[in-house]
Design a protein around this motif. Structure first.
Motif, PDB file in Angstrom:
ATOM      1  N   ASP A 201      32.657  41.615  40.659  1.00  0.00           N
ATOM      2  CA  ASP A 201      33.344  40.347  40.419  1.00  0.00           C
ATOM      3  C   ASP A 201      32.331  39.215  40.385  1.00  0.00           C
ATOM      4  O   ASP A 201      31.134  39.418  40.580  1.00  0.00           O
ATOM      5  CB  ASP A 201      34.447  40.102  41.460  1.00  0.00           C
ATOM      6  N   ASP A 202      32.814  37.993  40.134  1.00  0.00           N
ATOM      7  CA  ASP A 202      31.903  36.864  39.946  1.00  0.00           C
ATOM      8  C   ASP A 202      31.337  36.319  41.252  1.00  0.00           C
ATOM      9  O   ASP A 202      30.550  35.369  41.248  1.00  0.00           O
ATOM     10  CB  ASP A 202      32.598  35.742  39.176  1.00  0.00           C
ATOM     11  N   ILE A 208      33.388  50.074  44.765  1.00  0.00           N
ATOM     12  CA  ILE A 208      33.124  51.386  44.174  1.00  0.00           C
ATOM     13  C   ILE A 208      34.280  52.314  44.503  1.00  0.00           C
ATOM     14  O   ILE A 208      34.667  52.450  45.662  1.00  0.00           O
ATOM     15  CB  ILE A 208      31.799  51.978  44.694  1.00  0.00           C
ATOM     16  N   GLU A 209      34.826  52.946  43.485  1.00  0.00           N
ATOM     17  CA  GLU A 209      35.922  53.897  43.657  1.00  0.00           C
ATOM     18  C   GLU A 209      35.405  55.293  43.322  1.00  0.00           C
ATOM     19  O   GLU A 209      34.917  55.535  42.213  1.00  0.00           O
ATOM     20  CB  GLU A 209      37.087  53.535  42.741  1.00  0.00           C
ATOM     21  N   ILE A 210      35.523  56.209  44.258  1.00  0.00           N
ATOM     22  CA  ILE A 210      35.038  57.584  44.073  1.00  0.00           C
ATOM     23  C   ILE A 210      36.230  58.531  44.146  1.00  0.00           C
ATOM     24  O   ILE A 210      36.973  58.528  45.129  1.00  0.00           O
ATOM     25  CB  ILE A 210      33.998  57.960  45.140  1.00  0.00           C
TER      26      ILE A 210
END
Length: 226
Positions: A201-202, A208-210
């Motif tokens: 995001d800014d 992180i999606e695992i």
């Protein structure tokens, strides 16, 4: 800057770990048995149970193999041959001894548009994608030789239109039948990372999606340390 370097290092480590889970890779590039199916009778006549008679090199397309009607056109660059419809591809694969009790999967890149797969006489699955690879899961196979038969249909499945369908249209690329990307058979353990997704995001935060795939009948414990 330190956050960016740490994130890059973390993603690289996860990528290497994902690769390490693939216990074996065998290229399926080479000579395949082949047959055109312009009359769309292959499935009805059970072509996956017979030995196909023609041959073609993959990765490649029917145009390069000289299959399909010859194109005679002047005034612009054009294909030498053009074929729209189903085509069948077949190869004998060998499962090595060290793949015993391993999960076997296939990855075919750049297929247009739909594919169906049979292993010997058994139907496995169908895939539809113009962009992402077509993946097939074969399960645990005993070491030995198997007949792999792939039917590819490059007809328009959904009416996306030539104006917006940049992945499917003679104005942006030829509408080929075949496979032009990587062709890999690989083996995997019962528990493996199936996907890693990142969401920056800014503010500089990175989520992180695992996704973990567990084909075993046992529960597994996972730990996450950052």
């Amino acid at each position: 800057m330190k956050k960016i370097i740490c994130c890059i290092f973390l993603l690289f480590s996860l990528h290497q770990f994902l690769i390490s889970q693939t216990t074996g890779r065998i290229s399926l590039a080479g000579d395949w048995r082949f047959e055109l199916d312009s009359a769309d009778i292959g499935e009805k006549e059970l072509w996956y149970t017979k030995t196909l008679i023609d041959s073609i090199k993959l990765p490649g397309i029917t145009d390069e193999g000289g299959y399909g009607p010859e194109v005679i056109e002047t005034g612009k660059l054009s294909r030498l041959h053009e074929y729209i419809g189903k085509a069948w591809y077949q190869m004998d694969i060998s499962i090595p001894e060290n793949w015993k009790n391993k999960n076997v999967s296939l990855c075919f890149e750049r297929i247009m548009w739909k594919s169906k797969l049979w292993l010997n006489d058994q139907y496995i699955d169908a895939q539809e994608s113009l962009l992402t690879p077509h993946y097939y899961f074969l399960g645990k196979l005993s070491p030995g030789t198997y007949r792999l038969t792939l039917c590819i249909d490059n007809r328009e499945i959904y009416p996306i239109g030539n104006e917006w369908g940049h992945s499917y249209g003679e104005q942006t690329q030829i509408i080929w039948n075949g496979i032009i990307g990587e062709m890999i058979m690989s083996s995997h353990p019962d528990v493996q990372i199936s996907q890693i997704r990142t969401f920056p995001d800014d503010t500089g935060q990175l989520d992180i999606e695992i996704s973990v795939l567990n084909r075993s009948k046992k529960g597994t414990e996972s730990k996450t340390v950052f």
